[in-house]
Design a protein around this motif. Structure first.
Motif, PDB file in Angstrom:
ATOM      1  N   THR A 204      18.205 -23.525  -7.333  1.00 12.08           N
ATOM      2  CA  THR A 204      18.701 -22.513  -8.276  1.00 12.08           C
ATOM      3  C   THR A 204      17.993 -21.179  -8.097  1.00 12.08           C
ATOM      4  OG1 THR A 204      17.133 -23.202  -9.985  1.00 12.08           O
ATOM      5  CG2 THR A 204      19.291 -24.286  -9.975  1.00 12.08           C
ATOM      6  N   VAL A 205      17.131 -21.086  -7.103  1.00  7.02           N
ATOM      7  CA  VAL A 205      16.439 -19.818  -6.852  1.00  7.02           C
ATOM      8  C   VAL A 205      16.669 -19.410  -5.399  1.00  7.02           C
ATOM      9  CG1 VAL A 205      14.664 -20.290  -8.575  1.00  7.02           C
ATOM     10  CG2 VAL A 205      14.272 -20.938  -6.198  1.00  7.02           C
ATOM     11  N   ASP A 206      16.601 -18.105  -5.164  1.00  6.49           N
ATOM     12  CA  ASP A 206      16.689 -17.544  -3.824  1.00  6.49           C
ATOM     13  C   ASP A 206      15.266 -17.375  -3.318  1.00  6.49           C
ATOM     14  OD1 ASP A 206      16.863 -15.900  -1.584  1.00  6.49           O
ATOM     15  OD2 ASP A 206      18.657 -14.870  -2.332  1.00  6.49           O
ATOM     16  N   MET A 207      14.832 -18.297  -2.456  1.00  9.44           N
ATOM     17  CA  MET A 207      13.440 -18.269  -2.007  1.00  9.44           C
ATOM     18  C   MET A 207      13.105 -17.003  -1.232  1.00  9.44           C
ATOM     19  SD  MET A 207      11.535 -20.661  -3.133  1.00  9.44           S
ATOM     20  CE  MET A 207      10.150 -20.674  -2.000  1.00  9.44           C
ATOM     21  N   ALA A 208      14.029 -16.517  -0.417  1.00 10.92           N
ATOM     22  CA  ALA A 208      13.761 -15.296   0.342  1.00 10.92           C
ATOM     23  C   ALA A 208      13.515 -14.125  -0.599  1.00 10.92           C
ATOM     24  CB  ALA A 208      14.940 -14.995   1.266  1.00 10.92           C
ATOM     25  N   LYS A 209      14.337 -14.056  -1.644  1.00 13.46           N
ATOM     26  CA  LYS A 209      14.172 -12.981  -2.617  1.00 13.46           C
ATOM     27  C   LYS A 209      12.854 -13.142  -3.366  1.00 13.46           C
ATOM     28  CE  LYS A 209      16.484 -10.824  -6.557  1.00 13.46           C
ATOM     29  NZ  LYS A 209      17.672 -10.872  -7.469  1.00 13.46           N
ATOM     30  N   ARG A 210      12.517 -14.381  -3.730  1.00 11.61           N
ATOM     31  CA  ARG A 210      11.260 -14.604  -4.454  1.00 11.61           C
ATOM     32  C   ARG A 210      10.062 -14.194  -3.609  1.00 11.61           C
ATOM     33  NH1 ARG A 210       9.630 -20.561  -6.460  1.00 11.61           N
ATOM     34  NH2 ARG A 210      11.092 -20.107  -8.136  1.00 11.61           N
ATOM     35  N   ILE A 211      10.078 -14.567  -2.335  1.00 13.24           N
ATOM     36  CA  ILE A 211       8.968 -14.216  -1.448  1.00 13.24           C
ATOM     37  C   ILE A 211       8.844 -12.701  -1.329  1.00 13.24           C
ATOM     38  CG2 ILE A 211       8.167 -14.306   0.951  1.00 13.24           C
ATOM     39  CD1 ILE A 211       9.415 -17.127   1.083  1.00 13.24           C
ATOM     40  N   GLU A 212       9.998 -12.045  -1.173  1.00 10.89           N
ATOM     41  CA  GLU A 212       9.979 -10.583  -1.017  1.00 10.89           C
ATOM     42  C   GLU A 212       9.427  -9.902  -2.263  1.00 10.89           C
ATOM     43  OE1 GLU A 212      13.120  -6.940  -0.003  1.00 10.89           O
ATOM     44  OE2 GLU A 212      13.730  -9.044   0.173  1.00 10.89           O
ATOM     45  N   GLU A 213       9.830 -10.420  -3.421  1.00  9.96           N
ATOM     46  CA  GLU A 213       9.383  -9.820  -4.678  1.00  9.96           C
ATOM     47  C   GLU A 213       7.896 -10.044  -4.941  1.00  9.96           C
ATOM     48  OE1 GLU A 213      11.943 -11.607  -7.515  1.00  9.96           O
ATOM     49  OE2 GLU A 213      13.588 -10.152  -7.210  1.00  9.96           O
ATOM     50  N   ASN A 214       7.348 -11.083  -4.324  1.00 12.60           N
ATOM     51  CA  ASN A 214       5.946 -11.415  -4.579  1.00 12.60           C
ATOM     52  C   ASN A 214       5.008 -11.057  -3.434  1.00 12.60           C
ATOM     53  OD1 ASN A 214       5.708 -13.098  -7.284  1.00 12.60           O
ATOM     54  ND2 ASN A 214       7.619 -13.726  -6.284  1.00 12.60           N
ATOM     55  N   LEU A 215       5.525 -10.323  -2.459  1.00 12.95           N
ATOM     56  CA  LEU A 215       4.646  -9.879  -1.379  1.00 12.95           C
ATOM     57  C   LEU A 215       3.575  -8.951  -1.923  1.00 12.95           C
ATOM     58  CD1 LEU A 215       7.220  -9.122   1.478  1.00 12.95           C
ATOM     59  CD2 LEU A 215       5.515 -10.948   1.446  1.00 12.95           C
ATOM     60  N   PRO A 216       2.363  -9.003  -1.393  1.00 13.86           N
ATOM     61  CA  PRO A 216       1.309  -8.091  -1.865  1.00 13.86           C
ATOM     62  C   PRO A 216       1.651  -6.645  -1.516  1.00 13.86           C
ATOM     63  CG  PRO A 216       0.599  -9.297   0.085  1.00 13.86           C
ATOM     64  CD  PRO A 216       1.888  -9.916  -0.348  1.00 13.86           C
ATOM     65  N   LYS A 217       1.126  -5.753  -2.295  1.00 17.28           N
ATOM     66  CA  LYS A 217       1.372  -4.336  -2.046  1.00 17.28           C
ATOM     67  C   LYS A 217       0.723  -3.925  -0.736  1.00 17.28           C
ATOM     68  CE  LYS A 217       1.537  -3.202  -6.977  1.00 17.28           C
ATOM     69  NZ  LYS A 217       0.921  -2.404  -8.075  1.00 17.28           N
ATOM     70  N   ASN A 218       1.316  -2.918  -0.096  1.00 13.72           N
ATOM     71  CA  ASN A 218       0.736  -2.394   1.136  1.00 13.72           C
ATOM     72  C   ASN A 218      -0.672  -1.884   0.873  1.00 13.72           C
ATOM     73  OD1 ASN A 218       2.989  -2.947   2.672  1.00 13.72           O
ATOM     74  ND2 ASN A 218       3.927  -0.943   2.298  1.00 13.72           N
ATOM     75  N   MET A 219      -1.547  -2.157   1.795  1.00  6.82           N
ATOM     76  CA  MET A 219      -2.947  -1.792   1.634  1.00  6.82           C
ATOM     77  C   MET A 219      -3.346  -0.802   2.742  1.00  6.82           C
ATOM     78  SD  MET A 219      -6.172  -4.439   1.571  1.00  6.82           S
ATOM     79  CE  MET A 219      -5.366  -5.427   0.319  1.00  6.82           C
ATOM     80  N   GLU A 220      -3.986   0.248   2.372  1.00  7.08           N
ATOM     81  CA  GLU A 220      -4.453   1.228   3.356  1.00  7.08           C
ATOM     82  C   GLU A 220      -5.588   0.640   4.171  1.00  7.08           C
ATOM     83  OE1 GLU A 220      -6.446   5.698   3.580  1.00  7.08           O
ATOM     84  OE2 GLU A 220      -5.749   4.879   1.662  1.00  7.08           O
ATOM     85  N   VAL A 221      -5.482   0.747   5.494  1.00 10.10           N
ATOM     86  CA  VAL A 221      -6.525   0.247   6.380  1.00 10.10           C
ATOM     87  C   VAL A 221      -7.666   1.251   6.432  1.00 10.10           C
ATOM     88  CG1 VAL A 221      -7.082  -0.473   8.719  1.00 10.10           C
ATOM     89  CG2 VAL A 221      -4.850  -1.037   7.737  1.00 10.10           C
ATOM     90  N   THR A 222      -8.842   0.800   6.041  1.00 11.87           N
ATOM     91  CA  THR A 222     -10.015   1.695   6.001  1.00 11.87           C
ATOM     92  C   THR A 222     -10.828   1.646   7.278  1.00 11.87           C
ATOM     93  OG1 THR A 222     -11.424  -0.019   5.055  1.00 11.87           O
ATOM     94  CG2 THR A 222     -10.176   1.359   3.504  1.00 11.87           C
ATOM     95  N   GLY A 223     -10.638   0.557   8.051  1.00 14.41           N
ATOM     96  CA  GLY A 223     -11.538   0.350   9.176  1.00 14.41           C
ATOM     97  C   GLY A 223     -12.846  -0.245   8.683  1.00 14.41           C
ATOM     98  N   ASP A 224     -13.698  -0.591   9.605  1.00 17.58           N
ATOM     99  CA  ASP A 224     -14.959  -1.254   9.261  1.00 17.58           C
ATOM    100  C   ASP A 224     -15.893  -0.294   8.551  1.00 17.58           C
ATOM    101  OD1 ASP A 224     -17.168  -2.825   9.049  1.00 17.58           O
ATOM    102  OD2 ASP A 224     -17.478  -3.123  11.203  1.00 17.58           O
ATOM    103  N   VAL A 225     -16.158  -0.603   7.274  1.00 21.45           N
ATOM    104  CA  VAL A 225     -17.106   0.211   6.503  1.00 21.45           C
ATOM    105  C   VAL A 225     -18.336  -0.614   6.108  1.00 21.45           C
ATOM    106  CG1 VAL A 225     -15.359   1.817   5.659  1.00 21.45           C
ATOM    107  CG2 VAL A 225     -15.826  -0.290   4.371  1.00 21.45           C
ATOM    108  N   GLY A 226     -18.509  -1.756   6.765  1.00 20.85           N
ATOM    109  CA  GLY A 226     -19.730  -2.531   6.574  1.00 20.85           C
ATOM    110  C   GLY A 226     -19.703  -3.550   5.455  1.00 20.85           C
ATOM    111  N   ILE A 227     -18.532  -3.802   4.868  1.00 22.42           N
ATOM    112  CA  ILE A 227     -18.447  -4.789   3.786  1.00 22.42           C
ATOM    113  C   ILE A 227     -18.376  -6.183   4.395  1.00 22.42           C
ATOM    114  CG2 ILE A 227     -17.099  -5.614   1.818  1.00 22.42           C
ATOM    115  CD1 ILE A 227     -16.022  -2.747   1.532  1.00 22.42           C
ATOM    116  N   THR A 228     -19.210  -7.096   3.923  1.00 23.94           N
ATOM    117  CA  THR A 228     -19.241  -8.465   4.428  1.00 23.94           C
ATOM    118  C   THR A 228     -18.745  -9.433   3.351  1.00 23.94           C
ATOM    119  OG1 THR A 228     -21.487  -8.936   3.669  1.00 23.94           O
ATOM    120  CG2 THR A 228     -21.257  -7.856   5.833  1.00 23.94           C
ATOM    121  N   LEU A 229     -18.469 -10.662   3.793  1.00 26.19           N
ATOM    122  CA  LEU A 229     -18.080 -11.696   2.826  1.00 26.19           C
ATOM    123  C   LEU A 229     -19.217 -11.995   1.855  1.00 26.19           C
ATOM    124  CD1 LEU A 229     -16.013 -14.175   5.030  1.00 26.19           C
ATOM    125  CD2 LEU A 229     -15.169 -12.823   3.114  1.00 26.19           C
TER     126      LEU A 229
END
Length: 496
Positions: free
Chosen positions: A450-475
């Motif tokens: 009863t759901v459109d999985m393709a539409k659900r996935i598209e609607e729940n994709l994370p927002k685009n994120m700006e690539v900063t490059g390596d700024v020294g942040i570690t896990l």
């Protein structure tokens, strides 16, 4: 310092392997206490797997390399058992001209069984003159990309095996069948008239790994009392299993039996088709199982079960199994469902142990995929009596406690995961209850997406994120709370 143990045996692994194999061995039949074998017994052992023992199945599991493999003959030689050496030497000579068939060595090419040495009537009678008991070992393999099948040499005995058995049972009154198999096989033949009732004992030793041969000898000799229980239902015929009509098509396989798989099907619809039930397993001793107390709160049910070794000779372990019968409600339910089990310690004759078995009430909730209870895509506990039965198999148990739910309870809200569905697929469900307590089988339409999985996935994709490059942040910085995981991920570069 390197802790890499690749290629080196782990300390204590062999001992644990032997112990695990022993714990899983299942004794199915033992008329006249043919087992355990004693030092006074003189035993004739037949069957190619005494030497070419199956330690594992095919596929990735079978490709595991071990330091060594102990076969069943090794196990006998390491025990106190008195066995016929003539047969062993005859097998060794025969194997020189009948090497192991690996099917060419390709993936899943190894056949399900290996040709066995012919045991003629005269040969069997000759061995019976100096021995009083016979063991016939039947071996099978199966596994990844080599599923067991309803064929001769796989699920069914070969003509050679039947002939060998006929001649062995003609010569010996006390015959034990040892099944060195990776899966259950047809066993209705153990009571076949042509074998004259001489098959007194049947034991499934499975495929016990590198120490499997010693494990087999441990149980057959009585050094350890068997305590394994069947993880499957052994029906009289392959056609008795509900999946038989729905599985095997090269293009489409329909899961019409829904949750009614294995014992859930047989106990609900066809208990008379069962030869050995789920959870079944004999011992060399006997046990009394008594539920001494039962209690419940809003979260869990707790049972105290006293187990007593009522035998007078052998110590042993017993497995206490708890099954529940849920109200049929709108969803429909199996007649029995396993919800908890626990094995005792090794109990001496007359010794008792009280087990405290607790389990979550929400753990017995059922999933409503269609919304028939009014709660679509939820786990629910429907209103009614939940009867809990305690025993040592799905058939051998008795009512120990009833837990009443006054009104339907939603235990977890989820969301629909749509998948392709055959428009004509129907699913098994209990219908009207019959006089014998079993249910008629009905089929209901399966839930359609009863759901459109393709539409659900598209609607729940994370927002685009700006690539900063390596700024020294570690896990480690993320773990310490100095930065977010998003800031860490923004450092990663795209790769084409």
């Amino acid at each position: 310092m390197s802790n890499n143990l690749k290629g080196n045996p782990v300390e204590g692994f062999a001992e644990k392997s032997r112990e695990a194999a022993v714990e899983g061995i299942v004794l199915l039949k033992n008329e006249g206490n043919v087992l355990p074998l004693t030092e006074d017994d003189k035993i004739s052992v037949f069957g190619r797997p005494m030497i070419e023992y199956y330690r594992s199945g095919t596929g990735s599991g079978g490709a595991v390399n071990v330091e060594y493999t102990t076969n069943i003959l090794d196990g006998f030689e390491n025990s106190n058992l008195n066995f016929n050496k003539t047969i062993v030497e005859d097998y060794k000579e025969w194997l020189k001209d009948h090497p192991f068939d690996n099917g060419g060595g390709g993936w899943a090419c190894e056949p399900w069984f290996q040709k066995d040495m012919e045991i003629t009537a005269e040969y069997a009678k000759e061995q019976a003159q100096s021995t009083n008991k016979a063991i016939y070992i039947i071996g099978r393999t199966a596994g990844e990309d080599k599923d067991n099948a309803n064929w001769v040499g796989s699920y069914l005995l070969t003509d050679e095996e039947k002939e060998n058995l006929k001649n062995i049972t003609e010569a010996f009154e006390n015959v034990c069948i040892v099944l060195n198999v990776s899966n259950i096989i047809d066993l209705k033949w153990i009571n076949d008239e042509q074998f004259k009732g001489h098959i007194k004992s049947v034991v499934i030793v499975w495929q016990g790994g590198m120490e499997g041969g010693n494990s087999v000898a441990d149980v057959l000799s009585g050094k350890v009392t068997p305590s394994g229980k069947l993880p499957d239902t052994i029906a009289y015929n392959m056609e008795d299993y509900p999946a038989n009509d729905n599985f095997g098509n090269e293009l489409t396989n329909l899961y019409k039996e829904d949750i009614y798989v294995g014992y859930r099907y047989f106990e609900t619809f066809a208990p008379e088709k069962v030869q050995f039930e789920f959870g079944f397993g004999l011992s060399y001793t006997t046990f009394d199982i008594e539920t001494v107390s039962a209690d419940a709160d809003d979260e869990k049910i707790t049972l105290e079960v006293k187990v007593t070794n009522t035998g007078d000779k052998f110590s042993g372990k017993e497995v206490v199994q708890v099954y529940y019968e849920a109200p049929q409600g709108a969803l429909g339910q199996p007649a029995r469902q396993l919800c908890a089990y626990e094995k005792t310690e090794n109990l001496a004759p007359g010794q008792s142990q009280t087990l405290k078995i607790a389990f979550d009430i929400n753990g017995i909730a059922s999933y409503d995929d269609s919304g028939v209870t009014g709660n679509k895509s939820c786990y629910v506990l429907e209103a009614g009596d939940y009867n809990f039965h305690v025993g040592n198999s799905v058939k051998n148990n008795k009512l120990a406690y009833t837990y009443k739910i006054e009104e339907l309870k939603v235990t977890e809200q989820l969301s629909e995961a749509a998948c392709p569905n055959d428009d004509n697929l129907t699913l098994m469900k209990p219908g009207k209850r019959k006089e014998d307590g079993t249910y008629e089988i009905i089929y209901v339409p399966s839930q359609k997406p009863t759901v459109d999985m393709a539409k659900r996935i598209e609607e729940n994709l994370p927002k685009n994120m700006e690539v900063t490059g390596d700024v020294g942040i570690t896990l480690q910085d993320v773990k310490a709370g100095k930065n977010t995981i998003e800031e860490f991920v923004a450092q990663l570069q795209f790769q084409n």
